[in-house]
Enzyme design. Structure first.
Site, PDB file in Angstrom:
ATOM      1  N   LYS A 260      37.665  61.775 -48.433  1.00 25.36           N
ATOM      2  CA  LYS A 260      37.520  62.336 -47.085  1.00 25.36           C
ATOM      3  C   LYS A 260      38.555  61.718 -46.149  1.00 25.36           C
ATOM      4  CE  LYS A 260      34.371  60.559 -44.127  1.00 25.36           C
ATOM      5  NZ  LYS A 260      34.991  60.205 -42.821  1.00 25.36           N
ATOM      6  N   ASN A 261      38.694  60.392 -46.221  1.00 24.56           N
ATOM      7  CA  ASN A 261      39.556  59.708 -45.260  1.00 24.56           C
ATOM      8  C   ASN A 261      41.040  59.903 -45.550  1.00 24.56           C
ATOM      9  OD1 ASN A 261      37.338  58.896 -43.883  1.00 24.56           O
ATOM     10  ND2 ASN A 261      37.443  56.735 -44.487  1.00 24.56           N
TER      11      ASN A 261
ATOM     12  N   ARG B 219      35.669  61.444 -34.977  1.00 26.19           N
ATOM     13  CA  ARG B 219      36.676  60.586 -34.380  1.00 26.19           C
ATOM     14  C   ARG B 219      38.085  60.857 -34.922  1.00 26.19           C
ATOM     15  NH1 ARG B 219      37.685  55.653 -32.117  1.00 26.19           N
ATOM     16  NH2 ARG B 219      39.331  54.543 -33.199  1.00 26.19           N
TER      17      ARG B 219
ATOM     18  N   CYS C 205      31.048  58.357 -35.620  1.00 28.87           N
ATOM     19  CA  CYS C 205      29.912  57.503 -35.975  1.00 28.87           C
ATOM     20  C   CYS C 205      29.649  56.469 -34.882  1.00 28.87           C
ATOM     21  CB  CYS C 205      30.206  56.757 -37.275  1.00 28.87           C
ATOM     22  SG  CYS C 205      29.979  57.734 -38.748  1.00 28.87           S
TER      23      CYS C 205
ATOM     24  N   ARG D 167      35.056  51.477 -30.686  1.00 32.02           N
ATOM     25  CA  ARG D 167      36.127  52.252 -31.321  1.00 32.02           C
ATOM     26  C   ARG D 167      37.083  52.933 -30.343  1.00 32.02           C
ATOM     27  NH1 ARG D 167      33.877  55.477 -36.434  1.00 32.02           N
ATOM     28  NH2 ARG D 167      35.840  54.884 -37.354  1.00 32.02           N
TER      29      ARG D 167
ATOM     30  N   ASP E  38      33.574  50.314 -45.088  1.00 39.24           N
ATOM     31  CA  ASP E  38      32.823  51.525 -45.450  1.00 39.24           C
ATOM     32  C   ASP E  38      31.941  51.316 -46.685  1.00 39.24           C
ATOM     33  OD1 ASP E  38      33.851  52.872 -43.312  1.00 39.24           O
ATOM     34  OD2 ASP E  38      35.275  54.078 -44.456  1.00 39.24           O
TER      35      ASP E  38
ATOM     36  N   ARG F 103      28.524  64.753 -43.946  1.00 39.00           N
ATOM     37  CA  ARG F 103      29.879  64.608 -43.416  1.00 39.00           C
ATOM     38  C   ARG F 103      30.800  63.986 -44.467  1.00 39.00           C
ATOM     39  NH1 ARG F 103      30.171  60.958 -38.614  1.00 39.00           N
ATOM     40  NH2 ARG F 103      32.325  61.287 -39.185  1.00 39.00           N
TER      41      ARG F 103
HETATM   42  C1  UD1 Z   1      39.103  54.548 -40.467  1.00 38.76           C
HETATM   43  C2  UD1 Z   1      38.154  55.283 -41.375  1.00 38.76           C
HETATM   44  C3  UD1 Z   1      36.774  54.658 -41.326  1.00 38.76           C
HETATM   45  C4  UD1 Z   1      36.863  53.174 -41.640  1.00 38.76           C
HETATM   46  C5  UD1 Z   1      37.907  52.482 -40.755  1.00 38.76           C
HETATM   47  C6  UD1 Z   1      38.157  51.042 -41.139  1.00 38.76           C
HETATM   48  C7  UD1 Z   1      39.018  57.533 -41.375  1.00 38.76           C
HETATM   49  C8  UD1 Z   1      38.837  58.955 -40.984  1.00 38.76           C
HETATM   50  N1  UD1 Z   1      38.088  56.666 -40.970  1.00 38.76           N
HETATM   51  O1  UD1 Z   1      38.589  54.675 -39.147  1.00 38.76           O
HETATM   52  O2  UD1 Z   1      35.945  55.307 -42.274  1.00 38.76           O
HETATM   53  O3  UD1 Z   1      35.611  52.559 -41.408  1.00 38.76           O
HETATM   54  O4  UD1 Z   1      39.164  53.187 -40.850  1.00 38.76           O
HETATM   55  O5  UD1 Z   1      38.524  50.946 -42.471  1.00 38.76           O
HETATM   56  O6  UD1 Z   1      39.947  57.193 -42.089  1.00 38.76           O
HETATM   57  N2  UD1 Z   1      40.515  49.886 -32.815  1.00 38.76           N
HETATM   58  C9  UD1 Z   1      40.864  49.602 -31.513  1.00 38.76           C
HETATM   59  N3  UD1 Z   1      41.813  50.370 -30.905  1.00 38.76           N
HETATM   60  C10 UD1 Z   1      42.419  51.415 -31.548  1.00 38.76           C
HETATM   61  C11 UD1 Z   1      42.064  51.693 -32.879  1.00 38.76           C
HETATM   62  C12 UD1 Z   1      41.117  50.927 -33.486  1.00 38.76           C
HETATM   63  O7  UD1 Z   1      40.347  48.663 -30.921  1.00 38.76           O
HETATM   64  O8  UD1 Z   1      43.253  52.088 -30.935  1.00 38.76           O
HETATM   65  C13 UD1 Z   1      39.522  49.047 -33.500  1.00 38.76           C
HETATM   66  C14 UD1 Z   1      38.271  49.812 -33.914  1.00 38.76           C
HETATM   67  O9  UD1 Z   1      37.339  49.880 -32.866  1.00 38.76           O
HETATM   68  C15 UD1 Z   1      37.788  48.985 -35.078  1.00 38.76           C
HETATM   69  C16 UD1 Z   1      39.087  48.506 -35.723  1.00 38.76           C
HETATM   70  O10 UD1 Z   1      40.082  48.628 -34.721  1.00 38.76           O
HETATM   71  O11 UD1 Z   1      37.055  47.889 -34.618  1.00 38.76           O
HETATM   72  C17 UD1 Z   1      39.526  49.285 -36.950  1.00 38.76           C
HETATM   73  O12 UD1 Z   1      39.540  50.648 -36.642  1.00 38.76           O
HETATM   74  P1  UD1 Z   1      40.481  51.696 -37.412  1.00 38.76           P
HETATM   75  O13 UD1 Z   1      41.093  51.027 -38.599  1.00 38.76           O
HETATM   76  O14 UD1 Z   1      41.390  52.322 -36.410  1.00 38.76           O
HETATM   77  O15 UD1 Z   1      39.424  52.742 -37.908  1.00 38.76           O
HETATM   78  P2  UD1 Z   1      39.494  54.312 -37.893  1.00 38.76           P
HETATM   79  O16 UD1 Z   1      40.885  54.763 -38.157  1.00 38.76           O
HETATM   80  O17 UD1 Z   1      38.792  54.831 -36.712  1.00 38.76           O
END
Ligand code: UD1
Length: 443
Positions: free
Chosen positions: A47-48, A119, A143, A148, A332, A424
């Site tokens: 999915k990701n 997201r 989620c 985030r 995850d 999902r």
């Molecule tokens: C992706 C995955 C999700 C997984 C996560 C971490 C997808 C669709 N989703 O989510 O399943 O749990 O990676 O492996 O691929 N953060 C900030 N600012 C930003 C971006 C992120 O503070 O601009 C923080 C987030 O709140 C979190 C951390 O960074 O605490 C990691 O987030 P991120 O790696 O960006 O996760 P996602 O891409 O949202």
């Protein structure tokens, strides 16, 4: 921007994505625990990886064909979003496991009604800016596992020349002169920000260097697809990606990488229920940290022809674990591993370092008789001999599946409510587990 009207119409047999996917939000899953698992489980594309790969369809007017596609509600949502931008997404052939994306961008608006569901919708921002020099994208939902924010995505695009303001819950972004390459050092690892900037940089003028980039297999999968589309990217699989922007990308065909989280989830299922399963199409190299933790806990994962074999050896042992960016233990998989630890002998300390609020499954597991104490970002799990079935409910995707796993090990009936979270990210979870002997049904 073109109208998209001249784009070829879907051929016979092609159907809009939404007709195929989509679970029902009132469904529940009933499990009568206590049966070991024996059998084969097919592992589908991730999915990701599928979500960012679909947004790569915005980077070209030509056709992008993705295979090994999982049938999931989140991909359905992404199909709706892309349709809003003018990109037609159709499933063609092979049980809908091939997606064909194509069309010209007709709108740069990503509306709240679609974005709030997922997201990953924010991933349209980089491609839209790169192609159209403007975008208006709702701030995402997704989620409920912490604040985030998307500040890293926005700061990176600003470094590439974009002007960004937040107004009325929307990101308004414009780059009248077009995106320029930049040196971007992420203060911490972000999967989504790395993906967004990787796509934007592929069509920017000049060179972009992304340092402290995420290196999850899904990012390498996206980078490989972009290269097949004509992008110039070096350092794939490392934490430094160097991208030489090109003027245009072209169509490509790309198979989606197998889902390491689906793999890990069913490995934990075999661990908690006992027995032995084969995970067809799964890759061990993408789940090395999890395999080490499982081995320590008493669950053996080995490579066999066509995939992986997983079996519980004797008893389960409490095993400490800490989530980290790849190649560390994935956040995850934290909830599923916690379920396993609930019935292990001894104690396990589970530490979550990626999200600040990702233990919502702990109180639900406690309702099933688990002994879990959460202290800030760590949880101590003291294993019990067995869990008892109960009605439970989860507020996020991986938490939901952790309750299904707990139900496999529990005495009596477990009713998992609100399974739309599950739909999902997991395809036909009840059919896959049922085929291996679990007593599980959707009601
Ligand atoms: C992706 C995955 C999700 C997984 C996560 C971490 C997808 C669709 N989703 O989510 O399943 O749990 O990676 O492996 O691929 N953060 C900030 N600012 C930003 C971006 C992120 O503070 O601009 C923080 C987030 O709140 C979190 C951390 O960074 O605490 C990691 O987030 P991120 O790696 O960006 O996760 P996602 O891409 O949202």
């Amino acid at each position: 921007m073109g109208s998209g009207a001249d784009w070829p119409q879907p051929g016979p047999g092609a159907e809009p994505l939404a007709l195929f996917f989509g679970g029902c939000c009132v469904d529940r899953i009933l499990i009568r625990g206590g049966r070991p698992l024996h059998g084969d489980i097919p592992i589908r594309g991730a999915k990701n990886a599928g979500l960012p790969l679909m947004t790569a369809g915005l980077l070209t007017d030509e056709r992008l064909v993705l295979s090994n596609v999982p049938l999931l509600a989140d991909l359905d949502t992404m199909g709706d979003l892309l349709a809003q931008h003018g990109i037609a997404v159709e499933r063609v052939g092979n049980e809908g496991r091939v997606l064909s994306l194509g069309g010209r961008i007709t709108s740069t608006l990503a509306p709240y009604d679609i974005v709030r569901k997922m997201r990953a919708s924010i991933l349209v921002l980089g491609p839209l800016l790169a192609r159209c020099r403007e975008a208006k994208v709702s701030l995402p939902g997704g989620c409920a596992i912490g604040a985030r924010p998307v500040d890293l995505h926005l700061k990176g695009l600003e470094q590439m020349g974009a002007e960004i303001r937040l107004e009325g819950g929307y990101v308004h972004a414009a780059v009248p002169q077009g995106l320029r390459g930049a040196d971007i050092l992420f203060p911490f690892v972000s999967v989504g920000a790395t993906e967004n900037l990787l796509m934007a940089a592929s069509l920017a003028q000049g060179r972009t260097v992304l340092s402290n980039a995420a290196r999850e297999p899904e990012i390498s999968d996206l980078a490989d697809c972009l290269v097949a589309m004509g992008a110039r990217i070096e350092g794939i699989g490392t934490d430094q990606l160097t991208i030489e922007g090109v003027a245009a990308l072209h169509g490509a065909e790309h198979p989606i990488v197998p889902d390491r989280i689906e793999t890990g989830t069913y490995a934990c299922a075999a661990g908690i229920a006992g027995g032995e399963v084969r995970l067809l199409g799964a890759r061990l190299d993408h789940m090395a940290a999890l395999a080490v933790a499982l081995a320590e806990a008493g669950v053996e994962v080995s490579e066999v022809e066509g995939g992986l074999a997983v079996r519980r050896l004797n008893g389960l042992h409490g095993t400490d674990m800490k989530t980290e960016p790849y190649p560390g233990f994935p956040t995850d998989m934290q909830a599923q591993f916690m379920s396993l630890m609930c019935v292990a002998e001894g104690a396990a300390m589970i530490t979550e370092t990626i999200f600040e609020n990702r233990f919502m499954h702990a109180p639900e597991l406690s309702r099933m008789g688990a002994r879990i104490n959460v202290h800030g970002s760590s949880a101590i799990v003291r294993g019990v001999r067995s869990l008892q079935g109960a009605p439970v409910m989860a507020t996020d995707l991986r938490a939901s599946v952790s309750l299904v796993l707990a139900g496999l090990a529990a005495r009596g009936e477990t009713m998992v409510n609100r399974v739309y979270h599950l739909d999902r990210g997991y395809e036909a979870v009840e059919r896959k587990l049922g085929a291996c002997g679990a007593d599980i049904e959707r009601v």
